[in-house]
Design a protein around this motif. Structure first.
Motif, PDB file in Angstrom:
ATOM      1  N   GLY A   1      58.934 -17.658   3.146  1.00 56.41           N
ATOM      2  CA  GLY A   1      59.477 -17.622   5.591  1.00 56.41           C
ATOM      3  C   GLY A   1      60.763 -16.402   4.632  1.00 56.41           C
TER       4      GLY A   1
ATOM      5  N   SER B   1      57.926 -14.519  10.931  1.00 58.79           N
ATOM      6  CA  SER B   1      59.324 -15.567  10.832  1.00 58.79           C
ATOM      7  C   SER B   1      57.981 -16.855  11.784  1.00 58.79           C
ATOM      8  N   GLY B   2      56.755 -16.473  12.506  1.00 65.82           N
ATOM      9  CA  GLY B   2      56.454 -17.009  13.364  1.00 65.82           C
ATOM     10  C   GLY B   2      55.338 -18.015  13.045  1.00 65.82           C
ATOM     11  N   PRO B   3      54.341 -16.964  13.745  1.00 62.27           N
ATOM     12  CA  PRO B   3      52.731 -17.853  13.256  1.00 62.27           C
ATOM     13  C   PRO B   3      52.456 -17.702  12.261  1.00 62.27           C
TER      14      PRO B   3
ATOM     15  N   ALA C   1      53.782 -16.506   9.283  1.00 63.91           N
ATOM     16  CA  ALA C   1      54.865 -17.169   8.302  1.00 63.91           C
ATOM     17  C   ALA C   1      53.734 -18.653   7.941  1.00 63.91           C
ATOM     18  N   THR C   2      53.563 -19.490   9.111  1.00 62.28           N
ATOM     19  CA  THR C   2      53.617 -20.811   9.236  1.00 62.28           C
ATOM     20  C   THR C   2      51.818 -20.994   8.654  1.00 62.28           C
ATOM     21  N   ILE C   3      51.358 -19.645   8.923  1.00 66.59           N
ATOM     22  CA  ILE C   3      49.746 -19.644   8.524  1.00 66.59           C
ATOM     23  C   ILE C   3      49.420 -19.694   7.241  1.00 66.59           C
TER      24      ILE C   3
ATOM     25  N   ALA D   1      56.733 -22.154   0.411  1.00 66.41           N
ATOM     26  CA  ALA D   1      56.885 -22.108   1.675  1.00 66.41           C
ATOM     27  C   ALA D   1      58.084 -21.345   2.142  1.00 66.41           C
ATOM     28  N   THR D   2      59.567 -21.380   0.652  1.00 65.73           N
ATOM     29  CA  THR D   2      60.957 -21.233   1.302  1.00 65.73           C
ATOM     30  C   THR D   2      60.661 -19.703   1.106  1.00 65.73           C
TER      31      THR D   2
ATOM     32  N   GLN E   1      51.820 -20.060   5.044  1.00 69.85           N
ATOM     33  CA  GLN E   1      52.698 -21.081   4.142  1.00 69.85           C
ATOM     34  C   GLN E   1      51.555 -22.299   3.717  1.00 69.85           C
ATOM     35  N   ASP E   2      50.739 -22.392   5.015  1.00 67.84           N
ATOM     36  CA  ASP E   2      49.831 -23.653   4.739  1.00 67.84           C
ATOM     37  C   ASP E   2      49.121 -23.244   3.939  1.00 67.84           C
TER      38      ASP E   2
ATOM     39  N   SER F   1      50.098 -23.813   0.299  1.00 70.20           N
ATOM     40  CA  SER F   1      50.190 -24.959   0.403  1.00 70.20           C
ATOM     41  C   SER F   1      49.156 -26.184   0.060  1.00 70.20           C
TER      42      SER F   1
END
Length: 54
Positions: free
Chosen positions: A11, A29-31, A33-35, A7-8, A37-38, A41
């Motif tokens: 990001g 850096s918004g949605p 990256a979140t998608i 995740a890091t 990263q999830d 993971s």
């Protein structure tokens, strides 16, 4: 620990790549990256569980 490292890395790298491609790095850096990263993971967890179970 692996998911946190991934995740890091995502990001940090995703906004940089978008900036190099001429796109707005705020998208990285918004949605987006979140998608990413999830998903990575979850993939990491499944790989570790598969290795432990087998």
């Amino acid at each position: 620990m692996a998911a946190g490292g991934i995740a890091t890395t995502i990001g940090l790298v995703l906004p940089w790549v978008l900036s190099r491609l001429g796109s707005d790095p705020a998208y990285g850096s918004g949605p987006l990256a979140t998608i990413v990263q999830d998903l990575l993971s979850l993939l990491t967890y499944f790989v570790i569980v598969s290795a432990v179970v087998l």
